[in-house]
Design a protein around this motif. Structure first.
Motif, PDB file in Angstrom:
ATOM      1  N   HIS A  78       0.847  -1.191   0.000  1.00  0.00           N
ATOM      2  CA  HIS A  78       0.000   0.000   0.000  1.00  0.00           C
ATOM      3  C   HIS A  78       0.882   1.240   0.000  1.00  0.00           C
ATOM      4  CE1 HIS A  78      -3.018   2.752   2.291  1.00  0.00           C
ATOM      5  NE2 HIS A  78      -2.994   3.006   1.000  1.00  0.00           N
ATOM      6  N   LEU A  79       0.856   1.972  -1.095  1.00  0.00           N
ATOM      7  CA  LEU A  79       1.591   3.230  -1.182  1.00  0.00           C
ATOM      8  C   LEU A  79       0.667   4.324  -0.666  1.00  0.00           C
ATOM      9  CD1 LEU A  79       3.209   2.768  -4.718  1.00  0.00           C
ATOM     10  CD2 LEU A  79       4.098   2.131  -2.479  1.00  0.00           C
ATOM     11  N   VAL A  80       0.942   4.802   0.535  1.00  0.00           N
ATOM     12  CA  VAL A  80       0.016   5.721   1.195  1.00  0.00           C
ATOM     13  C   VAL A  80      -0.044   7.054   0.466  1.00  0.00           C
ATOM     14  CG1 VAL A  80       0.344   4.676   3.453  1.00  0.00           C
ATOM     15  CG2 VAL A  80       1.826   6.548   2.752  1.00  0.00           C
ATOM     16  N   ASP A  81      -1.204   7.687   0.525  1.00  0.00           N
ATOM     17  CA  ASP A  81      -1.382   9.011  -0.048  1.00  0.00           C
ATOM     18  C   ASP A  81      -0.703  10.052   0.837  1.00  0.00           C
ATOM     19  OD1 ASP A  81      -2.950   7.968  -2.104  1.00  0.00           O
ATOM     20  OD2 ASP A  81      -4.762   8.075  -0.865  1.00  0.00           O
ATOM     21  N   PRO A  82      -0.329  11.195   0.269  1.00  0.00           N
ATOM     22  CA  PRO A  82       0.246  12.263   1.100  1.00  0.00           C
ATOM     23  C   PRO A  82      -0.731  12.667   2.204  1.00  0.00           C
ATOM     24  CG  PRO A  82       0.590  12.725  -1.231  1.00  0.00           C
ATOM     25  CD  PRO A  82      -0.330  11.539  -1.163  1.00  0.00           C
ATOM     26  N   SER A  83      -0.193  12.850   3.407  1.00  0.00           N
ATOM     27  CA  SER A  83      -1.037  13.155   4.567  1.00  0.00           C
ATOM     28  C   SER A  83      -0.427  14.305   5.365  1.00  0.00           C
ATOM     29  CB  SER A  83      -1.178  11.923   5.452  1.00  0.00           C
ATOM     30  OG  SER A  83      -1.823  12.243   6.671  1.00  0.00           O
ATOM     31  N   PRO A  84      -1.270  15.219   5.854  1.00  0.00           N
ATOM     32  CA  PRO A  84      -0.743  16.324   6.671  1.00  0.00           C
ATOM     33  C   PRO A  84      -0.519  15.932   8.123  1.00  0.00           C
ATOM     34  CG  PRO A  84      -3.105  16.560   6.453  1.00  0.00           C
ATOM     35  CD  PRO A  84      -2.720  15.354   5.623  1.00  0.00           C
ATOM     36  N   TRP A  85      -1.036  14.760   8.535  1.00  0.00           N
ATOM     37  CA  TRP A  85      -1.072  14.464   9.969  1.00  0.00           C
ATOM     38  C   TRP A  85       0.284  14.216  10.604  1.00  0.00           C
ATOM     39  CZ3 TRP A  85      -5.053  16.829  10.549  1.00  0.00           C
ATOM     40  CH2 TRP A  85      -6.196  16.637   9.778  1.00  0.00           C
ATOM     41  N   PRO A  86       1.280  13.629   9.941  1.00  0.00           N
ATOM     42  CA  PRO A  86       2.601  13.531  10.591  1.00  0.00           C
ATOM     43  C   PRO A  86       3.178  14.901  10.953  1.00  0.00           C
ATOM     44  CG  PRO A  86       2.474  12.024   8.736  1.00  0.00           C
ATOM     45  CD  PRO A  86       1.244  12.872   8.667  1.00  0.00           C
ATOM     46  N   LEU A  87       3.081  15.871  10.039  1.00  0.00           N
ATOM     47  CA  LEU A  87       3.608  17.207  10.317  1.00  0.00           C
ATOM     48  C   LEU A  87       2.782  17.914  11.380  1.00  0.00           C
ATOM     49  CD1 LEU A  87       5.530  19.545   9.712  1.00  0.00           C
ATOM     50  CD2 LEU A  87       3.993  20.224   7.842  1.00  0.00           C
ATOM     51  N   VAL A  88       1.450  17.850  11.244  1.00  0.00           N
ATOM     52  CA  VAL A  88       0.577  18.501  12.228  1.00  0.00           C
ATOM     53  C   VAL A  88       0.780  17.888  13.609  1.00  0.00           C
ATOM     54  CG1 VAL A  88      -1.823  18.908  12.893  1.00  0.00           C
ATOM     55  CG2 VAL A  88      -1.134  19.163  10.500  1.00  0.00           C
ATOM     56  N   GLY A  89       0.885  16.558  13.661  1.00  0.00           N
ATOM     57  CA  GLY A  89       1.080  15.895  14.943  1.00  0.00           C
ATOM     58  C   GLY A  89       2.408  16.249  15.586  1.00  0.00           C
ATOM     59  N   ALA A  90       3.471  16.337  14.777  1.00  0.00           N
ATOM     60  CA  ALA A  90       4.777  16.707  15.319  1.00  0.00           C
ATOM     61  C   ALA A  90       4.756  18.126  15.884  1.00  0.00           C
ATOM     62  CB  ALA A  90       5.843  16.589  14.235  1.00  0.00           C
ATOM     63  N   TRP A 117      -6.230  11.192  11.932  1.00  0.00           N
ATOM     64  CA  TRP A 117      -5.319  10.199  11.366  1.00  0.00           C
ATOM     65  C   TRP A 117      -5.926   8.799  11.485  1.00  0.00           C
ATOM     66  CZ3 TRP A 117       0.661  10.603  12.432  1.00  0.00           C
ATOM     67  CH2 TRP A 117       1.358   9.911  11.418  1.00  0.00           C
ATOM     68  N   TRP A 118      -6.451   8.490  12.652  1.00  0.00           N
ATOM     69  CA  TRP A 118      -7.122   7.207  12.815  1.00  0.00           C
ATOM     70  C   TRP A 118      -8.319   7.089  11.872  1.00  0.00           C
ATOM     71  CZ3 TRP A 118      -6.888   7.095  18.871  1.00  0.00           C
ATOM     72  CH2 TRP A 118      -5.681   6.474  19.263  1.00  0.00           C
ATOM     73  N   ARG A 119      -9.050   8.199  11.686  1.00  0.00           N
ATOM     74  CA  ARG A 119     -10.186   8.166  10.755  1.00  0.00           C
ATOM     75  C   ARG A 119      -9.728   7.783   9.353  1.00  0.00           C
ATOM     76  NH1 ARG A 119     -12.165  13.705   8.435  1.00  0.00           N
ATOM     77  NH2 ARG A 119     -10.093  13.336   7.535  1.00  0.00           N
ATOM     78  N   ASP A 120      -8.620   8.355   8.905  1.00  0.00           N
ATOM     79  CA  ASP A 120      -8.114   8.043   7.565  1.00  0.00           C
ATOM     80  C   ASP A 120      -7.689   6.584   7.452  1.00  0.00           C
ATOM     81  OD1 ASP A 120      -8.589  10.654   6.947  1.00  0.00           O
ATOM     82  OD2 ASP A 120      -6.486  11.288   6.969  1.00  0.00           O
ATOM     83  N   ILE A 121      -7.057   6.066   8.500  1.00  0.00           N
ATOM     84  CA  ILE A 121      -6.614   4.672   8.463  1.00  0.00           C
ATOM     85  C   ILE A 121      -7.812   3.727   8.459  1.00  0.00           C
ATOM     86  CG2 ILE A 121      -5.370   2.881   9.733  1.00  0.00           C
ATOM     87  CD1 ILE A 121      -3.432   5.027  10.669  1.00  0.00           C
ATOM     88  N   LEU A 122      -8.868   4.085   9.218  1.00  0.00           N
ATOM     89  CA  LEU A 122     -10.065   3.251   9.216  1.00  0.00           C
ATOM     90  C   LEU A 122     -10.710   3.229   7.837  1.00  0.00           C
ATOM     91  CD1 LEU A 122     -11.747   4.128  12.642  1.00  0.00           C
ATOM     92  CD2 LEU A 122     -10.391   2.129  12.034  1.00  0.00           C
ATOM     93  N   LYS A 123     -10.701   4.371   7.150  1.00  0.00           N
ATOM     94  CA  LYS A 123     -11.236   4.407   5.788  1.00  0.00           C
ATOM     95  C   LYS A 123     -10.404   3.508   4.869  1.00  0.00           C
ATOM     96  CE  LYS A 123     -13.307   9.040   5.897  1.00  0.00           C
ATOM     97  NZ  LYS A 123     -13.239  10.426   5.328  1.00  0.00           N
ATOM     98  N   GLU A 124      -9.091   3.546   5.044  1.00  0.00           N
ATOM     99  CA  GLU A 124      -8.227   2.691   4.225  1.00  0.00           C
ATOM    100  C   GLU A 124      -8.521   1.216   4.491  1.00  0.00           C
ATOM    101  OE1 GLU A 124      -4.300   3.782   5.264  1.00  0.00           O
ATOM    102  OE2 GLU A 124      -4.329   5.717   4.233  1.00  0.00           O
TER     103      GLU A 124
END
Length: 278
Positions: A15-27, A63-70
């Protein structure tokens, strides 16, 4: 037509994940929250901590919402992807182990060589430092130990119930675990309110509050993690064959349990000094 890997687009099991803002926002939110802790310790200013906490919680939710959708999209979370998620969780917990190793290293450095604190010769130096009152290990600390050990049993019960497709047992076990996690946090707040030493009272309070405080933070995170799993279970989520989200939460919770056992034995029990009066 779907490919052999279950998805019409991908011709491989990865699974090649789509670009996500959550790693940067979370950091960024985590950095603000840590800055807020410093502001609270030195200036009793809570605004940065509150802002960072809201940011971290929002990151967790979205982020969890996006993973659940995946995971609900056929073919994305293939067996190879689920294996990679497990490796990722194992490595994350390993990094958390090293995080706490730093606190234990600092604690035993001063506990075994107390002359580094007092500047005295080894024959007269003591740990905890002279005049420091400590908690009775068989009071609230023991109660919290029993609470966490019981929570480890209930989360294991929930896991086995899920494997046997026992939805009632899964929900009951998760609900009890979340309740016990919240109960632990409540008693730790009570303990901090009764602490016989201030946060800025020297090396012993500094190490004590850092080690037990960060553990308490991990308990809160784990409780939220399990609460999300409880909500998913109530909505019919998880199957005996596919439930990595719950497995990850259970692994994390057992890690929290083990860290607390080390804290209880080394800091509260082995490192007890003059017990504060009740």
């Amino acid at each position: 037509m779907a490919s052999e890997f279950g998805h019409p687009t991908y011709k491989h099991p990865y699974h090649l994940v789509d670009p996500s803002p959550w790693p940067l926002v979370g950091a960024m939110a985590g950095g603000v929250m840590m800055f807020g802790i410093v502001m609270i310790a030195h200036y009793a200013n809570w605004w940065a901590f509150g802002l960072g906490t809201v940011g971290v919680l929002a990151t967790m939710f979205f982020w969890w919402r996006d993973i659940l959708k995946e995971s609900a999209t056929a073919g994305l979370h293939s067996p190879v992807v689920r294996l990679g998620l497990r490796y990722g969780m194992i490595l994350f917990i390993a990094s958390e182990v090293m995080f706490f190793v730093a606190f234990f290293w600092a604690y035993f450095h001063f506990a075994l060589f107390p002359d580094h604190v007092s500047g005295s010769i080894a024959a007269t130096a003591v740990w905890p430092p002279a005049g420091t009152l400590t908690f009775d290990p068989f009071g609230l600390p023991l109660l919290n130990t029993l609470i966490l050990l019981l929570s480890g049993c209930t989360v294991t019960w929930a896991h086995h119930a899920l494997l046997e497709n026992d939805r009632k047992g899964l929900i009951t076990g998760l609900a009890l675990t979340v309740f016990l996690g919240a109960f632990f946090t409540f008693f730790q707040v009570v303990e901090y309110m009764e602490a016989p030493f201030p946060f800025s009272g020297g090396v012993y309070p500094s190490i004590f509050f850092l080690a037990t405080g960060f553990h308490g933070f991990h308990v809160i995170v784990g409780t939220i993690f399990l609460a999300v799993c409880l909500i998913r279970a109530l909505r019919g989520g998880f199957t005996p064959e596919k439930h990595f989200g719950f497995e990850a939460a259970a692994w994390y919770w057992h890690f929290v349990d083990v860290v607390w056992l080390f804290l209880f034995v080394s800091i509260y029990w082995w490192g007890a000094g003059e017990i504060m009066p009740h």
